[in-house]
Write a protein that holds these residues in place. Structure first.
Motif, PDB file in Angstrom:
ATOM      1  N   ALA A  27       0.829  -1.215   0.000  1.00 17.90           N
ATOM      2  CA  ALA A  27       0.000   0.000   0.000  1.00 17.90           C
ATOM      3  C   ALA A  27       0.860   1.261   0.000  1.00 17.90           C
ATOM      4  O   ALA A  27       0.576   2.226  -0.723  1.00 17.90           O
ATOM      5  N   THR A  30       2.461   1.714  -3.437  1.00 18.50           N
ATOM      6  CA  THR A  30       1.488   2.202  -4.423  1.00 18.50           C
ATOM      7  C   THR A  30       1.223   3.695  -4.246  1.00 18.50           C
ATOM      8  O   THR A  30       1.212   4.455  -5.220  1.00 18.50           O
ATOM      9  N   SER A  31       1.010   4.112  -3.008  1.00 17.58           N
ATOM     10  CA  SER A  31       0.767   5.530  -2.744  1.00 17.58           C
ATOM     11  C   SER A  31       1.981   6.379  -3.106  1.00 17.58           C
ATOM     12  O   SER A  31       1.839   7.501  -3.623  1.00 17.58           O
ATOM     13  N   CYS A  81      -9.419   8.178  -7.186  1.00 19.97           N
ATOM     14  CA  CYS A  81      -8.538   7.028  -6.979  1.00 19.97           C
ATOM     15  C   CYS A  81      -7.448   7.348  -5.954  1.00 19.97           C
ATOM     16  O   CYS A  81      -7.041   6.471  -5.184  1.00 19.97           O
ATOM     17  N   THR A  82      -6.997   8.602  -5.937  1.00 23.36           N
ATOM     18  CA  THR A  82      -6.040   9.006  -4.913  1.00 23.36           C
ATOM     19  C   THR A  82      -6.627   8.809  -3.529  1.00 23.36           C
ATOM     20  O   THR A  82      -5.957   8.313  -2.609  1.00 23.36           O
ATOM     21  N   TYR A  85      -6.742   4.932  -2.707  1.00 21.11           N
ATOM     22  CA  TYR A  85      -5.439   4.374  -2.325  1.00 21.11           C
ATOM     23  C   TYR A  85      -4.956   4.944  -0.992  1.00 21.11           C
ATOM     24  O   TYR A  85      -4.420   4.211  -0.149  1.00 21.11           O
ATOM     25  N   THR A  89      -4.357   2.935   2.518  1.00 17.43           N
ATOM     26  CA  THR A  89      -3.029   2.962   3.147  1.00 17.43           C
ATOM     27  C   THR A  89      -3.117   3.405   4.605  1.00 17.43           C
ATOM     28  O   THR A  89      -2.524   2.776   5.496  1.00 17.43           O
ATOM     29  N   GLY A 146     -12.114   3.588   0.567  1.00 16.47           N
ATOM     30  CA  GLY A 146     -10.821   2.912   0.632  1.00 16.47           C
ATOM     31  C   GLY A 146     -10.462   2.478   2.042  1.00 16.47           C
ATOM     32  O   GLY A 146      -9.965   1.361   2.254  1.00 16.47           O
TER      33      GLY A 146
END
Length: 200
Positions: A27, A30-31, A81-82, A85, A89, A146
């Motif tokens: 996670a 990805t961030s 999407c930000t 994610y 996280t 998320g």
């Protein structure tokens, strides 16, 4: 508690911590990649930036007008999407403080649907032209869904991890067979050489 049970619980806890650490690392990576793409582009690392953008293009539309910008370049994903994610996280980092990582029971599914309502409304009303959503509304609705999804994903991962641990093959116990008294049986059996008529 028996010693075997203690060792089993200790091994299970260590395994779950390892699994949780792997999910956290994924996670965070990805961030980090999401904001690394524009920073790499601003630093003239075009190949790295292009690779990251191309990878995330399979998951997001990447429309500039719906994305955050840093250093003059857009994030690798859109604002919604930000939020997804980032919410995942943050929630996975705090998960052990909220629930034991050995928990295999997820909350009732209705809470997942409730968490998805703001995102669905934000998208649907904007798509239908009823109202214009903003970066903030997209980010917040993504954060909520998320973060909530972690409480449904981690119990499933924990259950799979423990199931594979329990079902893993183990060494079979040795079985001691009784010794046969070969001497007695041999002595009791008649010999062909003691009876000449049996010889061929």
């Amino acid at each position: 508690m028996h010693l075997d049970e203690y060792h089993s619980q200790h091994a299970n806890k260590g395994r779950l911590l390892l699994v949780w650490s792997v999910v956290v690392a994924g996670a965070l990576l990805t961030s980090l990649l999401i904001i690394s793409a524009p920073l790499a582009l601003a630093s003239n690392h075009n190949l790295i930036a292009a690779t990251i953008y191309r990878t995330f293009s399979n998951l997001c539309h990447q429309h500039p007008e719906r994305s955050f910008f840093i250093a003059g370049h857009q994030f690798a994903v859109c604002a919604r999407c930000t939020g997804l994610y980032a919410g995942f996280t943050f929630a996975i980092l705090l998960y052990p403080l909220v629930r034991p990582i050995r928990t295999v029971v997820a909350p009732h599914r209705k809470w997942l649907f409730v968490a998805a309502i703001p995102l669905v409304l934000d998208f649907s009303l904007g798509f239908l032209g009823i109202w214009e959503n903003t970066h903030t509304s997209r980010l917040l609705s993504g954060l909520l869904l998320g973060g909530t999804s972690v409480f449904y994903i981690m119990p499933g991962i924990a259950e799979l991890s423990l199931r594979r641990w329990r079902d893993s093959p183990r060494a079979l116990p040795l079985v001691t067979l009784p010794m046969l008294n070969v001497t007695e049986n041999t002595a009791a059996a008649p010999s062909d050489y003691s009876a000449p008529q049996r010889r061929i």
